[in-house]
Design a protein around this motif. Sequence first.
Motif, PDB file in Angstrom:
ATOM      1  N   ASP A  83       0.792  -1.227   0.000  1.00 14.11           N
ATOM      2  CA  ASP A  83       0.000   0.000   0.000  1.00 14.11           C
ATOM      3  C   ASP A  83       0.827   1.282   0.000  1.00 14.11           C
ATOM      4  N   GLY A  84       2.111   1.187   0.216  1.00 11.51           N
ATOM      5  CA  GLY A  84       2.918   2.399   0.246  1.00 11.51           C
ATOM      6  C   GLY A  84       3.635   2.640  -1.060  1.00 11.51           C
ATOM      7  N   PRO A  85       4.123   3.859  -1.243  1.00 11.95           N
ATOM      8  CA  PRO A  85       4.868   4.184  -2.465  1.00 11.95           C
ATOM      9  C   PRO A  85       6.346   3.795  -2.338  1.00 11.95           C
ATOM     10  N   TYR A  86       6.600   2.662  -1.719  1.00 17.66           N
ATOM     11  CA  TYR A  86       7.963   2.185  -1.502  1.00 17.66           C
ATOM     12  C   TYR A  86       7.939   0.666  -1.410  1.00 17.66           C
ATOM     13  N   SER A  87       9.114   0.066  -1.407  1.00 15.76           N
ATOM     14  CA  SER A  87       9.248  -1.379  -1.229  1.00 15.76           C
ATOM     15  C   SER A  87       9.902  -1.637   0.124  1.00 15.76           C
ATOM     16  N   PRO A  88       9.458  -2.653   0.872  1.00 19.76           N
ATOM     17  CA  PRO A  88      10.111  -2.964   2.150  1.00 19.76           C
ATOM     18  C   PRO A  88      11.595  -3.277   1.963  1.00 19.76           C
ATOM     19  N   GLY A  89      11.910  -3.939   0.843  1.00 21.36           N
ATOM     20  CA  GLY A  89      13.296  -4.252   0.534  1.00 21.36           C
ATOM     21  C   GLY A  89      13.482  -4.365  -0.961  1.00 21.36           C
ATOM     22  N   ILE A  90      14.677  -4.060  -1.405  1.00 18.76           N
ATOM     23  CA  ILE A  90      15.052  -4.239  -2.812  1.00 18.76           C
ATOM     24  C   ILE A  90      16.353  -5.037  -2.820  1.00 18.76           C
ATOM     25  N   LEU A  91      16.342  -6.140  -3.557  1.00 22.24           N
ATOM     26  CA  LEU A  91      17.520  -6.978  -3.696  1.00 22.24           C
ATOM     27  C   LEU A  91      18.138  -6.715  -5.065  1.00 22.24           C
ATOM     28  N   VAL A  92      19.395  -6.294  -5.072  1.00 20.34           N
ATOM     29  CA  VAL A  92      20.143  -6.059  -6.294  1.00 20.34           C
ATOM     30  C   VAL A  92      21.381  -6.946  -6.207  1.00 20.34           C
ATOM     31  N   ASP A  93      21.463  -7.902  -7.130  1.00 19.69           N
ATOM     32  CA  ASP A  93      22.502  -8.924  -7.048  1.00 19.69           C
ATOM     33  C   ASP A  93      22.378  -9.583  -5.678  1.00 19.69           C
ATOM     34  N   GLU A  94      23.380  -9.481  -4.843  1.00 23.77           N
ATOM     35  CA  GLU A  94      23.285 -10.103  -3.522  1.00 23.77           C
ATOM     36  C   GLU A  94      23.266  -9.061  -2.409  1.00 23.77           C
ATOM     37  N   THR A  95      22.893  -7.828  -2.759  1.00 27.93           N
ATOM     38  CA  THR A  95      22.803  -6.762  -1.772  1.00 27.93           C
ATOM     39  C   THR A  95      21.342  -6.398  -1.563  1.00 27.93           C
ATOM     40  N   LEU A  96      20.937  -6.382  -0.293  1.00 25.21           N
ATOM     41  CA  LEU A  96      19.568  -6.056   0.086  1.00 25.21           C
ATOM     42  C   LEU A  96      19.535  -4.685   0.751  1.00 25.21           C
ATOM     43  N   TYR A  97      18.648  -3.834   0.260  1.00 30.40           N
ATOM     44  CA  TYR A  97      18.430  -2.507   0.841  1.00 30.40           C
ATOM     45  C   TYR A  97      17.070  -2.539   1.527  1.00 30.40           C
ATOM     46  N   VAL A  98      17.056  -2.376   2.847  1.00 31.32           N
ATOM     47  CA  VAL A  98      15.821  -2.453   3.628  1.00 31.32           C
ATOM     48  C   VAL A  98      15.340  -1.042   3.940  1.00 31.32           C
ATOM     49  N   SER A  99      14.081  -0.763   3.602  1.00 28.01           N
ATOM     50  CA  SER A  99      13.477   0.531   3.904  1.00 28.01           C
ATOM     51  C   SER A  99      13.434   0.756   5.411  1.00 28.01           C
ATOM     52  N   GLY A 100      13.304   2.020   5.789  1.00 22.15           N
ATOM     53  CA  GLY A 100      13.214   2.363   7.198  1.00 22.15           C
ATOM     54  C   GLY A 100      12.082   1.604   7.883  1.00 22.15           C
ATOM     55  N   GLN A 101      12.411   1.010   9.011  1.00 24.60           N
ATOM     56  CA  GLN A 101      11.448   0.234   9.785  1.00 24.60           C
ATOM     57  C   GLN A 101      11.292   0.867  11.162  1.00 24.60           C
ATOM     58  N   GLY A 102      10.063   1.221  11.478  1.00 28.97           N
ATOM     59  CA  GLY A 102       9.768   1.748  12.800  1.00 28.97           C
ATOM     60  C   GLY A 102       9.412   0.619  13.748  1.00 28.97           C
ATOM     61  N   GLY A 103       8.955   0.981  14.905  1.00 32.69           N
ATOM     62  CA  GLY A 103       8.650  -0.005  15.933  1.00 32.69           C
ATOM     63  C   GLY A 103       7.211  -0.461  15.965  1.00 32.69           C
ATOM     64  N   GLU A 104       6.478  -0.293  14.863  1.00 32.55           N
ATOM     65  CA  GLU A 104       5.079  -0.725  14.829  1.00 32.55           C
ATOM     66  C   GLU A 104       5.013  -2.240  14.711  1.00 32.55           C
ATOM     67  N   ASP A 105       4.070  -2.836  15.461  1.00 37.93           N
ATOM     68  CA  ASP A 105       3.852  -4.275  15.320  1.00 37.93           C
ATOM     69  C   ASP A 105       2.931  -4.529  14.133  1.00 37.93           C
ATOM     70  N   GLU A 106       2.545  -5.794  13.922  1.00 38.51           N
ATOM     71  CA  GLU A 106       1.715  -6.143  12.754  1.00 38.51           C
ATOM     72  C   GLU A 106       0.341  -5.483  12.787  1.00 38.51           C
ATOM     73  N   ASN A 107      -0.067  -4.968  13.942  1.00 35.83           N
ATOM     74  CA  ASN A 107      -1.346  -4.262  14.061  1.00 35.83           C
ATOM     75  C   ASN A 107      -1.186  -2.744  13.991  1.00 35.83           C
ATOM     76  N   GLY A 108       0.041  -2.283  13.725  1.00 30.88           N
ATOM     77  CA  GLY A 108       0.293  -0.849  13.625  1.00 30.88           C
ATOM     78  C   GLY A 108       0.467  -0.150  14.953  1.00 30.88           C
ATOM     79  N   LYS A 109       0.598  -0.922  16.032  1.00 28.35           N
ATOM     80  CA  LYS A 109       0.758  -0.318  17.366  1.00 28.35           C
ATOM     81  C   LYS A 109       2.227  -0.199  17.735  1.00 28.35           C
ATOM     82  N   ILE A 110       2.562   0.908  18.387  1.00 28.51           N
ATOM     83  CA  ILE A 110       3.924   1.154  18.856  1.00 28.51           C
ATOM     84  C   ILE A 110       3.956   0.903  20.354  1.00 28.51           C
ATOM     85  N   PRO A 111       4.890   0.073  20.828  1.00 26.73           N
ATOM     86  CA  PRO A 111       4.970  -0.186  22.271  1.00 26.73           C
ATOM     87  C   PRO A 111       5.233   1.103  23.051  1.00 26.73           C
TER      88      PRO A 111
END
Length: 144
Positions: free
Chosen positions: A35-63
Motif C-alpha cells: 500500500d505504500g509508495p515504496y518497497s520494504p526491501g530491494i535486492l540487487v545482485d546479492e545486496t539487500l536494501y531495507v526501507s526504514g522500519q519503525g517499531g510498529e507491530d503487525e497491528n500498527g501499534k507502537i509499544p
Amino acid sequence: MKKWLSATLIVITLCAGLALGVEKKIIRPKGTKPDGPYSPGILVDETLYVSGQGGEDENGKIPTEFEAEVKQSLDNIGVVLKEAEMTPADVVSIQVYLTDGTLFPRMNAVYKQYFKDPRPTRTTVVVAALVGSGRIEITATARK
C-alpha cells in the motif's frame, strides 16, 4: 589516495551494473500490504536494501516502552531479511534515526543484543520528528 581509488572503483562498479541493466527484485514479506509508495526491501545482485522500519507491530501499534519499540523495529528488519533468505549476520550497514538523543544508550543496549560481532557500520542521527508517532526508525543494507 587509497580512499579515492576505492570510491572510484565503487562508482565504476555501480555504473557498470546500471549499464548492464542489473535486475532489482522487490522483497515483500508475506502478509505485508503493497500500500505504500515504496518497497520494504530491494535486492540487487546479492545486496539487500531495507526501507526504514519503525517499531510498529503487525497491528500498527507502537509499544509504550522504548526498548520494546527498538526491538520491534529490529524485528521488522529481520522479517525483510528472512524473506530475502538473509540474517542479521548479513547486515553490513545500519542507519538509526532517533527523535531524542538521550535515548541513544537505551537503543544501543537493545541493538548490541541483536547484532553480534562483527557488527555492521552504523550512523545514528537525531531528528525533529518521524512520520507517525514513533521514536525510532532504522534502515539496513545487507549482503550475502
